[in-house]
Scaffold this motif. Structure first.
Motif, PDB file in Angstrom:
ATOM      1  N   LEU A 209     -39.689 -28.548  -7.538  1.00  0.00           N
ATOM      2  CA  LEU A 209     -40.602 -27.839  -6.845  1.00  0.00           C
ATOM      3  C   LEU A 209     -41.803 -28.310  -5.978  1.00  0.00           C
ATOM      4  N   SER A 210     -42.629 -27.568  -5.414  1.00  0.00           N
ATOM      5  CA  SER A 210     -43.455 -28.184  -4.489  1.00  0.00           C
ATOM      6  C   SER A 210     -44.612 -29.227  -5.058  1.00  0.00           C
TER       7      SER A 210
ATOM      8  N   THR B  42     -37.871 -20.421   0.091  1.00  0.00           N
ATOM      9  CA  THR B  42     -39.193 -20.266  -0.468  1.00  0.00           C
ATOM     10  C   THR B  42     -40.304 -19.947   0.660  1.00  0.00           C
ATOM     11  N   ILE B  43     -41.336 -19.450   0.368  1.00  0.00           N
ATOM     12  CA  ILE B  43     -42.587 -19.121   1.174  1.00  0.00           C
ATOM     13  C   ILE B  43     -42.964 -20.863   1.503  1.00  0.00           C
TER      14      ILE B  43
ATOM     15  N   GLY C 260     -44.754 -25.762  -9.878  1.00  0.00           N
ATOM     16  CA  GLY C 260     -45.042 -25.317  -8.283  1.00  0.00           C
ATOM     17  C   GLY C 260     -46.611 -25.084  -7.915  1.00  0.00           C
ATOM     18  N   THR C 261     -46.738 -24.649  -6.937  1.00  0.00           N
ATOM     19  CA  THR C 261     -48.221 -24.407  -6.455  1.00  0.00           C
ATOM     20  C   THR C 261     -48.682 -22.916  -7.125  1.00  0.00           C
TER      21      THR C 261
ATOM     22  N   TRP D  74     -49.343 -22.214   3.408  1.00  0.00           N
ATOM     23  CA  TRP D  74     -48.147 -21.175   3.309  1.00  0.00           C
ATOM     24  C   TRP D  74     -48.657 -19.895   3.567  1.00  0.00           C
TER      25      TRP D  74
HETATM   26  C1  LIG Z   1     -43.609 -20.713  -4.141  1.00  0.00           C
HETATM   27  C2  LIG Z   1     -42.350 -21.346  -5.052  1.00  0.00           C
HETATM   28  O1  LIG Z   1     -41.503 -21.949  -4.111  1.00  0.00           O
HETATM   29  C3  LIG Z   1     -42.885 -22.224  -6.151  1.00  0.00           C
HETATM   30  N1  LIG Z   1     -43.221 -21.337  -7.380  1.00  0.00           N
HETATM   31  C4  LIG Z   1     -43.737 -23.240  -5.821  1.00  0.00           C
HETATM   32  O2  LIG Z   1     -44.819 -23.147  -5.973  1.00  0.00           O
HETATM   33  O3  LIG Z   1     -43.426 -24.285  -5.675  1.00  0.00           O
END
Ligand SMILES: C[C@@H](O)[C@H](N)C(=O)O
Ligand SMILES: NC(=O)c1ccc[n+]([C@@H]2O[C@H](COP(=O)([O-])OP(=O)(O)OC[C@H]3O[C@@H](n4cnc5c(N)ncnc54)[C@H](O)[C@@H]3O)[C@@H](O)[C@H]2O)c1
Length: 431
Positions: free
Chosen positions: A190-191, A228-229, A293-294, A389
């Motif tokens: 993830l991010s 994803t966003i 994630g973020t 985002w």
């Molecule tokens: C938004 C999503 O892709 C994930 N929860 C992140 O924050 O990386």
């Protein structure tokens, strides 16, 4: 890994696909129907002298029927639905699947259902999705996989298998040996974790995705890959962000997800791969933890609110992001997986539910837990990501094409999360 072999296999698939119309044209040009036109100039002959021609006609008809049957079987293999289900999903504009997935018709046997493999299934979303799909398709028809060891309850609740998506041969073996027809590809970095380990994110999110798409194409699977966003960036319109717009993300996670969207759509158009993709907002769940994630703060705040009454937030209080309760996210996933292909005008859709800031979320939780104290210690990496985002996703195409509708807004989310976490704590204390 065997990139050379994979390429040859895909090329062969392409050649077969490209070759099939000319093959059928060649068969048709030899057809008795065509010959009949020349036979009209023939002199009249009695019935017995027509026997070899009639035999050839019969043989040709049988070959044609066999071809049609084979293609029907191939088609059924790529869209595995039993008759009753087909009726249900073809009216999916009006038919809503409950989050429990209990609407499946009892007349379908296990063999009528798709056989589903979920990769990266031990993260925040996989176990919940497996539960939902197992209720709908039967326990043994949904296989969870990951590179981690599953907790005992997960291990005991249905089929689990080790699968490293970077091991192409092993992945192919699992698909073949288990007769997999649908693949839900949840493995990812993830991010926030991606920014701290770009090499790993590239490997898992890009090389892993290539393996998934090649295997899905090779074996005619339906494949779902979440985006994803995070697939949008600072130059995308923010409020709301449409399905189609500039996508210049500034994280390796976002770049890899845009790559996944484009590769999936390319394979769909080039090889006929049944690729389906939803852009999820940040997902909020009570009984599974986020994976780096973020948007993680929006899960952690609930646990902190119940356990200690204090929470330190790593995003600024006015950071507005799109969010969704896990039940809505998983139901959307099942709905797009079941949507008839001809309703999908696009292969990648935004889905939206609610948007909030840490401040507005805190206020909503304080309506139930007035003593909650939130302080801010901003993480510059996460803040920079969040600042690029969307604030909300524009999802009218999903609502129009396959009937998407969210059920949880902020007040329902807060109520449900607090109830789940409280109940979970009470159950844990009782042991
Ligand atoms: C938004 C999503 O892709 C994930 N929860 C992140 O924050 O990386
Ligand atoms: N959770 C969210 O808020 C959110 C939002 C948008 C999109 N998504 C997407 O949904 C999917 C699932 O998200 P999640 O929150 O459950 O992620 P997660 O980080 O919680 O779980 C990912 C899983 O992938 C596994 N994995 C890592 N490397 C692997 C490998 N080589 N082979 C097999 N598995 C491997 C990990 O062990 C982990 O269990 C991801 O693709 C994610 O990008 C999630």
């Amino acid at each position: 890994m065997d990139p050379q072999g994979k390429l040859v296999r895909i090329q062969k698939l392409g050649m077969l696909e490209a070759g099939s119309p000319s093959l059928s044209r060649a068969v048709l040009s030899q057809s008795p129907g065509r010959r009949a036109s020349s036979s009209t100039t023939r002199p009249n002959v009695d019935a017995s002298s027509q026997t070899p021609a009639a035999f050839r006609t019969l043989r040709w008809c049988m070959m044609l029927v066999m071809q049609l049957l084979k293609s029907a079987v191939r088609h059924a293999g790529s869209r595995p639905q039993c008759g009753v289900e087909r009726l249900i999903s073809s009216s999916s504009h009006h038919h809503r699947i409950s989050a429990s997935g209990r609407t499946h018709p009892s007349s379908c046997t296990d063999a009528d259902h798709p056989k589903v493999l979920i990769t990266g299934g031990l993260g925040q979303l996989g176990v919940g999705l497996a539960k939902l799909l197992r209720r709908r398709f039967g326990k043994n028809n949904v296989i969870l996989s990951d590179i981690k060891k599953p907790p005992t309850d997960v291990y005991l609740n249905g089929p689990f298998i080790f699968s490293d998506i970077l091991d192409y041969k092993n992945l192919r073996e699992i698909v073949v040996n288990n007769n997999i027809s649908w693949l839900v590809h949840y493995s990812a970095v993830l991010s926030a974790v991606g920014e701290s380990n770009v090499a790993l994110a590239k490997e898992v999110n890009i090389t892993g995705l290539h393996n998934i798409l090649d295997i899905a194409t090779e074996h005619g699977l339906r494949v779902f890959v979440p985006s994803t966003i995070g697939a949008f960036g600072p130059s995308s319109p923010k409020d709301p962000t449409p399905d189609l717009c500039v996508q210049r993300p500034r994280t390796i996670y976002g770049v890899s997800k845009v790559h996944a969207e484009l590769m999936g759509e390319y394979y769909h158009h080039r090889y006929g791969l049944d690729f389906r993709c939803l852009r999820y907002p940040g997902i909020i769940s009570a009984d599974s933890q986020p994976g780096g994630g973020t948007t993680d703060y929006a899960v952690q705040i609930f646990h902190a609110a119940v356990k200690t009454g204090c929470f330190e937030c790593n995003l600024r209080s006015d950071t507005r992001l799109p969010m969704m309760y896990i039940d809505d996210c998983l139901r959307a996933t099942l709905e797009i997986l079941e949507a008839p292909a001809d309703t999908l005008i696009s292969r990648t859709y935004n889905i939206n539910a609610m948007s909030f800031t840490p401040h507005s979320l805190t206020q909503e939780i304080q309506k139930v837990l007035p003593d909650l104290k939130v302080t801010y210690n901003v993480d510059p990496v996460r803040q920079a990501i969040a600042d690029g985002w969307p604030m909300a996703l524009e999802d009218s195409a999903a609502r129009r094409d396959w009937g998407w509708k969210h059920e949880y807004d902020l007040p329902e989310l807060v109520q449900t999360m607090l109830t789940h976490i409280n109940t979970g704590n009470q159950v844990a204390q009782a042991y």
